[in-house]
Scaffold this motif. Structure first.
Motif, PDB file in Angstrom:
ATOM      1  N   ASP A  11      11.825  33.110   0.377  1.00  0.00           N
ATOM      2  CA  ASP A  11      11.580  34.424   0.973  1.00  0.00           C
ATOM      3  C   ASP A  11      11.462  35.462  -0.131  1.00  0.00           C
ATOM      4  O   ASP A  11      11.948  35.250  -1.250  1.00  0.00           O
ATOM      5  CB  ASP A  11      12.722  34.797   1.937  1.00  0.00           C
ATOM      6  CG  ASP A  11      12.365  35.975   2.837  1.00  0.00           C
ATOM      7  OD1 ASP A  11      11.154  36.154   3.130  1.00  0.00           O
ATOM      8  OD2 ASP A  11      13.264  36.714   3.242  1.00  0.00           O
ATOM      9  N   HIS A  13      11.228  40.069  -0.417  1.00  0.00           N
ATOM     10  CA  HIS A  13      11.142  41.387   0.207  1.00  0.00           C
ATOM     11  C   HIS A  13      10.950  42.442  -0.866  1.00  0.00           C
ATOM     12  O   HIS A  13      11.412  42.271  -1.996  1.00  0.00           O
ATOM     13  CB  HIS A  13      12.423  41.703   0.992  1.00  0.00           C
ATOM     14  CG  HIS A  13      12.518  41.004   2.311  1.00  0.00           C
ATOM     15  ND1 HIS A  13      12.118  41.577   3.491  1.00  0.00           N
ATOM     16  CD2 HIS A  13      12.949  39.758   2.627  1.00  0.00           C
ATOM     17  CE1 HIS A  13      12.324  40.727   4.493  1.00  0.00           C
ATOM     18  NE2 HIS A  13      12.822  39.604   3.993  1.00  0.00           N
ATOM     19  N   HIS A  45      17.924  34.890   4.511  1.00  0.00           N
ATOM     20  CA  HIS A  45      16.673  34.424   5.131  1.00  0.00           C
ATOM     21  C   HIS A  45      16.223  33.085   4.533  1.00  0.00           C
ATOM     22  O   HIS A  45      15.780  32.182   5.263  1.00  0.00           O
ATOM     23  CB  HIS A  45      15.560  35.461   4.963  1.00  0.00           C
ATOM     24  CG  HIS A  45      15.789  36.710   5.751  1.00  0.00           C
ATOM     25  ND1 HIS A  45      14.889  37.751   5.801  1.00  0.00           N
ATOM     26  CD2 HIS A  45      16.837  37.077   6.546  1.00  0.00           C
ATOM     27  CE1 HIS A  45      15.367  38.721   6.575  1.00  0.00           C
ATOM     28  NE2 HIS A  45      16.546  38.335   7.029  1.00  0.00           N
TER      29      HIS A  45
END
Ligand code: MG
Length: 160
Positions: A11, A13, A45
Motif C-alpha cells: 500500500d 498513501h 492496510h
C-alpha cells in the motif's frame, strides 16, 4: 491435514499537511500525515491485504470500499479486527505477519513495540507472531522526497 498459506500486501498513501500520521494504529508527531478515505494507516492496510490475500478473501477495497461513507475516517485497527474475525470464520489461524514501512521521517523505531502491540492485539495473537520494520527510501523517488509513505507485508496462515 493442516494447510499453510501466504499472502502479500502492498500500500501507499500521500503525505499531506493537516492530517494525523498513524502507522500501525499509533499516532506519530509529524507535520505531515497520510491522506485517504479512512485514517490512511498504510501499514495496517498492507497487513490487512496480506491476511486477505493468504485467505483468498479478496482485498481491503472489496470489504471496506472508499466509496462507502461507513469507512470515512475509519480506524484501520478496527478494520484489522474485522478481518481477524473473517479469518477465524473461514477456518484460518495466523502463523505470523511481517511488515515493512517505507517512510523518510519520522523514525519508527521508538514506537515499534507499541505498533506490534496494536496489531497483535487487533489480531488476538501473541506479539511474537507480528514483526514490524521500517526503512527510508534513501531520498530516492516520491517516498524519498517525503511525498508519501508505503508499506509491504506478508502473512502466513494455517488452516485450524
Ligand atoms: Mg490504503
Amino acid at each position: 491435514m493442516s494447510e499453510t498459506r501466504t499472502g502479500l500486501g502492498v500500500d501507499s498513501h500521500r503525505l499531506v499537511a493537516g492530517r494525523p500520521l498513524i502507522l500501525g494504529g499509533v499516532e506519530f508527531e509529524s507535520e505531515l500525515g497520510l491522506d485517504g478515505h479512512s485514517d490512511a494507516d498504510v501499514l495496517t492496510h498492507a497487513v490487512i491485504d496480506a491476511l486477505l490475500g493468504a485467505a483468498a478473501l479478496g482485498d481491503i477495497g472489496t470489504h471496506f470500499p472508499d466509496s462507502d461513507e461507513r469507512w470515512r475516517g475509519a480506524d484501520s485497527i478496527d478494520l484489522l479486527s474485522k478481518v481477524a474475525g473473517m479469518l477465524i470464520g473461514a477456518g484460518f489461524e495466523l502463523v505470523n505477519v511481517d511488515a515493512t514501512v517505507i517512510i523518510e521521517q519520522p523514525k519508527i523505531g521508538p514506537q515499534r513495540e507499541a505498533i506490534v502491540e496494536r496489531i497483535s492485539g487487533a489480531l488476538g495473537v501473541e506479539a511474537s507472531r507480528v514483526n514490524v520494520k521500517a526503512t527510508t527510501a534513501e531520498q530516492i523517488g516520491a517516498f524519498g522526497r517525503g511525498e508519501g509513505a508505503g508499506a509491504v507485508a506478508v502473512a502466513t496462515l494455517r488452516t485450524s
